[in-house]
Structures are given as structure tokens and as C-alpha cells.
Scaffold this active site. Structure first.
Site, PDB file in Angstrom:
ATOM      1  N   HIS A   1      39.075 -17.544  25.050  1.00 23.84           N
ATOM      2  CA  HIS A   1      39.852 -17.741  23.835  1.00 23.84           C
ATOM      3  C   HIS A   1      40.335 -16.365  23.377  1.00 23.84           C
ATOM      4  O   HIS A   1      39.529 -15.576  22.909  1.00 23.84           O
ATOM      5  CB  HIS A   1      39.020 -18.377  22.744  1.00 23.84           C
ATOM      6  CG  HIS A   1      38.296 -19.624  23.153  1.00 23.84           C
ATOM      7  ND1 HIS A   1      37.111 -19.621  23.867  1.00 23.84           N
ATOM      8  CD2 HIS A   1      38.607 -20.943  22.954  1.00 23.84           C
ATOM      9  CE1 HIS A   1      36.697 -20.858  24.075  1.00 23.84           C
ATOM     10  NE2 HIS A   1      37.592 -21.686  23.542  1.00 23.84           N
TER      11      HIS A   1
ATOM     12  N   ARG B   1      34.486 -33.169  29.786  1.00 23.98           N
ATOM     13  CA  ARG B   1      34.857 -34.491  29.257  1.00 23.98           C
ATOM     14  C   ARG B   1      34.684 -35.589  30.298  1.00 23.98           C
ATOM     15  O   ARG B   1      34.553 -36.752  29.948  1.00 23.98           O
ATOM     16  CB  ARG B   1      36.310 -34.475  28.769  1.00 23.98           C
ATOM     17  CG  ARG B   1      36.720 -33.269  27.941  1.00 23.98           C
ATOM     18  CD  ARG B   1      35.792 -33.007  26.777  1.00 23.98           C
ATOM     19  NE  ARG B   1      36.289 -31.900  25.946  1.00 23.98           N
ATOM     20  CZ  ARG B   1      35.596 -31.318  24.988  1.00 23.98           C
ATOM     21  NH1 ARG B   1      34.361 -31.705  24.740  1.00 23.98           N
ATOM     22  NH2 ARG B   1      36.129 -30.336  24.281  1.00 23.98           N
TER      23      ARG B   1
ATOM     24  N   ARG C   1      28.727 -21.113  28.103  1.00 21.54           N
ATOM     25  CA  ARG C   1      30.088 -21.397  28.570  1.00 21.54           C
ATOM     26  C   ARG C   1      30.709 -20.158  29.213  1.00 21.54           C
ATOM     27  O   ARG C   1      31.633 -20.269  30.021  1.00 21.54           O
ATOM     28  CB  ARG C   1      30.977 -21.861  27.413  1.00 21.54           C
ATOM     29  CG  ARG C   1      30.527 -23.149  26.760  1.00 21.54           C
ATOM     30  CD  ARG C   1      31.282 -23.393  25.454  1.00 21.54           C
ATOM     31  NE  ARG C   1      32.701 -23.591  25.679  1.00 21.54           N
ATOM     32  CZ  ARG C   1      33.607 -23.599  24.682  1.00 21.54           C
ATOM     33  NH1 ARG C   1      33.234 -23.398  23.424  1.00 21.54           N
ATOM     34  NH2 ARG C   1      34.871 -23.804  24.959  1.00 21.54           N
TER      35      ARG C   1
ATOM     36  N   ASP D   1      44.247 -22.903  19.921  1.00 21.64           N
ATOM     37  CA  ASP D   1      43.108 -23.804  19.924  1.00 21.64           C
ATOM     38  C   ASP D   1      43.424 -24.920  18.934  1.00 21.64           C
ATOM     39  O   ASP D   1      44.453 -24.891  18.234  1.00 21.64           O
ATOM     40  CB  ASP D   1      41.835 -23.040  19.543  1.00 21.64           C
ATOM     41  CG  ASP D   1      40.568 -23.664  20.121  1.00 21.64           C
ATOM     42  OD1 ASP D   1      40.606 -24.862  20.479  1.00 21.64           O
ATOM     43  OD2 ASP D   1      39.546 -22.970  20.192  1.00 21.64           O
TER      44      ASP D   1
ATOM     45  N   HIS E   1      34.821 -24.083  14.941  1.00 21.60           N
ATOM     46  CA  HIS E   1      34.986 -25.488  14.581  1.00 21.60           C
ATOM     47  C   HIS E   1      34.614 -25.710  13.108  1.00 21.60           C
ATOM     48  O   HIS E   1      35.119 -26.629  12.471  1.00 21.60           O
ATOM     49  CB  HIS E   1      34.101 -26.390  15.456  1.00 21.60           C
ATOM     50  CG  HIS E   1      34.586 -26.519  16.860  1.00 21.60           C
ATOM     51  ND1 HIS E   1      34.267 -25.607  17.845  1.00 21.60           N
ATOM     52  CD2 HIS E   1      35.378 -27.442  17.455  1.00 21.60           C
ATOM     53  CE1 HIS E   1      34.837 -25.968  18.978  1.00 21.60           C
ATOM     54  NE2 HIS E   1      35.518 -27.085  18.771  1.00 21.60           N
TER      55      HIS E   1
ATOM     56  N   ASP F   1      39.539 -30.422  28.730  1.00 23.27           N
ATOM     57  CA  ASP F   1      38.595 -29.301  28.759  1.00 23.27           C
ATOM     58  C   ASP F   1      37.509 -29.666  29.763  1.00 23.27           C
ATOM     59  O   ASP F   1      36.539 -30.346  29.417  1.00 23.27           O
ATOM     60  CB  ASP F   1      37.953 -29.080  27.385  1.00 23.27           C
ATOM     61  CG  ASP F   1      38.937 -28.574  26.345  1.00 23.27           C
ATOM     62  OD1 ASP F   1      39.241 -27.376  26.361  1.00 23.27           O
ATOM     63  OD2 ASP F   1      39.381 -29.383  25.512  1.00 23.27           O
TER      64      ASP F   1
END
Length: 365
Positions: free
Chosen positions: A173, A81, A142, A257, A185, A73
Site C-alpha cells: 500500500h 477471498r 501479510r 484503497d 479500516h 484480494d
């Protein structure tokens, strides 16, 4: 078909996370027993460019018959990352405020060059959610923009450029996480819009991504009662197959996901979610925690579902065919004998011209 053949086919449906800077023995064992569709890198796997290049090189060889995806990602902003000395990109909202398609293309070209330098082949980007809820904790900056047409225009440019440069892109998404008030999450977000609103707003960037022949699209663990009153999007045949495949005409890979996220894990658990997701029409499942027992249990659950006729083997074959076509498209080039190291690698990472692009984007705060 022999049980071992089935297991090795099912293994191609998993993209696995792992812990630490090296591929653990448990992941290598999983790859030997099942095969493996891919690995995904997180900050916990990253030390420096040389180490990333080495682990990517090793991961790409876990299955000699069909190379695994080596994915990450790397969006920019808070979801990135790979940190310095890699170029540190500002949030995509800055790019959106610029409205500059050429800047989006320059960004994507520079991003692709750094990913290729270390052996990453799939980027779970760009975010195609339309940021219509300013209180959205999961998406926020984002997202590229607050208007669907802007997200579509810039997102399409990023997809086309990344893929022209040899990096498979993944729009996310689906069918749109932009107007949610909770983070999947932690809990399952609710979206109460009717299908007409989704077609006018949330689906617009995904239609552009389909037009751009995006390699992959990632589903969202959100609940849309107007489309499916029982299951979240990732596990819904009405959303994955009927809407994304049928109405939007998408023929590439559909990834879930992370199935370890509470939005699905709390109710279903990763093994059951994996079966339901493949049955719904997904072609790959992400299990990112790095827990090899959970990953193995999910693959065993898919195997048993096929053996018990709860999951049609033709659905697995269809998923494998989509994965194979995409890998032939993006992984056909021969992999270098050994990864670059030292000056040869460092000269490709965090270059002055890349940092200049990042600085230009950051002006639009």
C-alpha cells in the site's frame, strides 16, 4: 461533450464491491448508466468455483465497450477471498522466510492459473509493505519480510510471474503501511518518518515494482506529515503525483484503497474522497461496501466536480488513458464463450501440485 458521455467516462474510474453471490440489479443499473471500471470480489460473493466463474463471466460483460476489471484480494493467509477447493496459501511471511525467488515464482504461477480458471483478471497483490513494526495490526504476516530488499526481490518475482501468466498485479500500500500502529479500516494511521527514511526503506519495494512494470499500485490511507501536512496519502497530490509519478516514474494505474474505510470516510465521505483522489492523481477508486447509493453518489460527485471545473477533465482523460492501456495489455485476449464448469473447472482448482507448493511454503513458519 454530452452529459451522458461524461457520465460513461467517469464510470470507468470506479471499481465496485457488491453483496451476495450474484451481480445485483443495482450494480447492473449503475453499469448501464455510467459504465463501470471493474468489480471486486469478497468472501461474501463466493460460493464455489462454478459460481465464481459464472459471476466473473457476467461481470466482464457489464460494459461491452471497455471490459471491466474482475478483481480480488487473493494474497494468501488471512487475506484470501477464495477458499477451498481453491488452494489455500499460507501467509506471505512464510514465503519471505524461505527467501526463495523460485518458490515465489512457482507460487505466483499456480495462483495465476487458478485466478484465470474462473475469469479473474486483476489481483490486488502482492503486499509491498516492509514489516518494520511488529505491533502493526493491519499488515503483520501479510508482509513478505522485515527488510526492504527482501520484499523488493520476492515482490518483484511475484509481480513478473503473475503478469507473465496474464494476471494484472497490484502492489500495495503506497507509500508504505508497514510501520503503522493502527488499522486504516478503523482510523487513520500516522507515519512520522522523514522522506530520507522512506526512500531507504518503504519506497524500495515500490521502485522494484515500477521496474517490473506492475500494472497497478494501490495507495494507503495513511498520514505522512513530512510529505503532506493536510491530507492522507490517497488524497495527496504531493504523494500520488509528485512522489509516485514524478520521483518514482510510475506510469501505470494508481488505485485507491477502499474509500469506505474509516481512515478517509470518517472525515471526507466516499463522494468527496473520490473527487480528491482523482484530483490527486489516482486513476481508479475502490468503493467496496456494496452500497449502490454510495457508489452512485461518488460518481455523481466526480461528474459535478468536472462540470464545475473543480476537477480538470484532462485529469479524468489521463486516468482513462492509463486504464485503457492496462486493459489492452491484460484483457486483449478473447473471453471464452462460456465459463468452464464441472470437471473441466475443478481439475484446474486446488491441484495436487499447487497444494504441494503451499505445503512447501508453510514449512517456513
Amino acid at each position: 461533450m454530452s452529459p451522458s458521455t461524461l457520465r460513461r467516462q467517469v464510470g470507468q474510474l470506479l471499481v465496485a464491491g457488491f453483496n451476495g453471490p450474484h451481480l445485483p440489479v443495482e450494480l447492473k443499473t449503475l453499469a448501464r448508466e455510467f459504465g463501470l471500471g471493474g468489480v471486486v470480489l469478497f468472501a461474501r460473493n463466493v460460493v464455489d468455483p462454478e459460481q465464481v466463474a459464472e459471476v466473473c463471466y457476467e461481470a466482464a460483460r457489464l460494459d461491452p465497450q471497455l471490459p471491466p476489471w474482475v478483481s480480488v484480494d487473493q494474497e494468501g493467509g488471512r487475506v484470501a477471498r477464495l477458499k477451498a477447493p481453491f488452494t489455500e496459501w499460507p501467509p506471505m511471511a512464510t514465503l519471505g522466510r524461505s527467501g526463495d525467488v523460485q518458490l515465489a515464482e512457482r507460487f505466483a504461477r499456480a495462483l495465476a492459473s487458478e485466478l484465470k480458471a474462473v475469469g479473474i483478471t486483476l489481483d490486488f497483490a502482492p503486499v509491498l509493505d516492509v514489516h518494520t513494526n511488529p505491533k502493526n495490526p493491519a499488515i503483520g504476516d501479510r508482509a513478505l519480510a522485515e527488510k526492504a530488499e527482501d520484499v523488493a526481490r520476492l515482490g518483484g518475482a511475484i509481480i513478473r510471474t503473475l503478469q507473465t501468466e496474464g494476471i494484472a498485479a497490484c502492489g500495495k500500500h503506497f507509500p508504505g503501511h508497514g510501520d503503522t500502529g493502527t488499522d486504516s479500516h478503523h482510523e487513520r494511521p500516522l507515519v512520522e518518518h522523514p522522506i530520507e527514511r522512506l526512500r531507504e526503506v518503504e519506497l524500495v519495494p515500490f521502485r522494484e515494482a515500477v521496474k517490473a512494470q506492475v500494472a497497478a499500485i494501490m495507495t494507503a490511507h495513511i498520514f505522512l506529515p513530512a510529505l503532506d501536512e493536510q491530507r492522507p496519502a490517497t488524497l495527496s497530490r504531493r504523494i500520488v503525483t509528485d512522489l509516485l509519478r514524478g520521483e518514482l516514474g510510475y506510469q501505470g494505474i494508481i488505485f485507491t484503497d477502499d474509500l469506505d474505510m474509516n481512515a478517509v470516510a470518517a472525515e471526507y465521505g466516499a463522494p468527496e474522497s473520490a473527487v480528491l483522489a482523482i484530483d490527486a492523481g489516482c486513476d481508479g477508486v475502490l468503493i467496496c461496501s456494496g452500497n449502490p447509493d454510495t457508489q452512485a453518489a461518488a460518481l455523481e460527485a466526480i461528474v459535478h466536480a468536472v462540470e464545475d471545473d473543480r476537477l480538470r477533465f484532462s485529469r479524468v482523460e489521463d486516468a482513462l488513458a492509463r486504464q485503457r492501456r492496462a486493459k489492452e495489455r491484460f484483457l486483449a485476449a478473447p473471453i471464452a464463450t462460456r465459463p468452464r464448469t464441472g470437471r473441466a473447472l475443478r481439475d484446474l482448482i486446488g491441484r495436487d501440485d499447487h497444494r504441494a507448493i503451499a505445503a512447501e511454503m508453510a514449512q517456513f513458519v
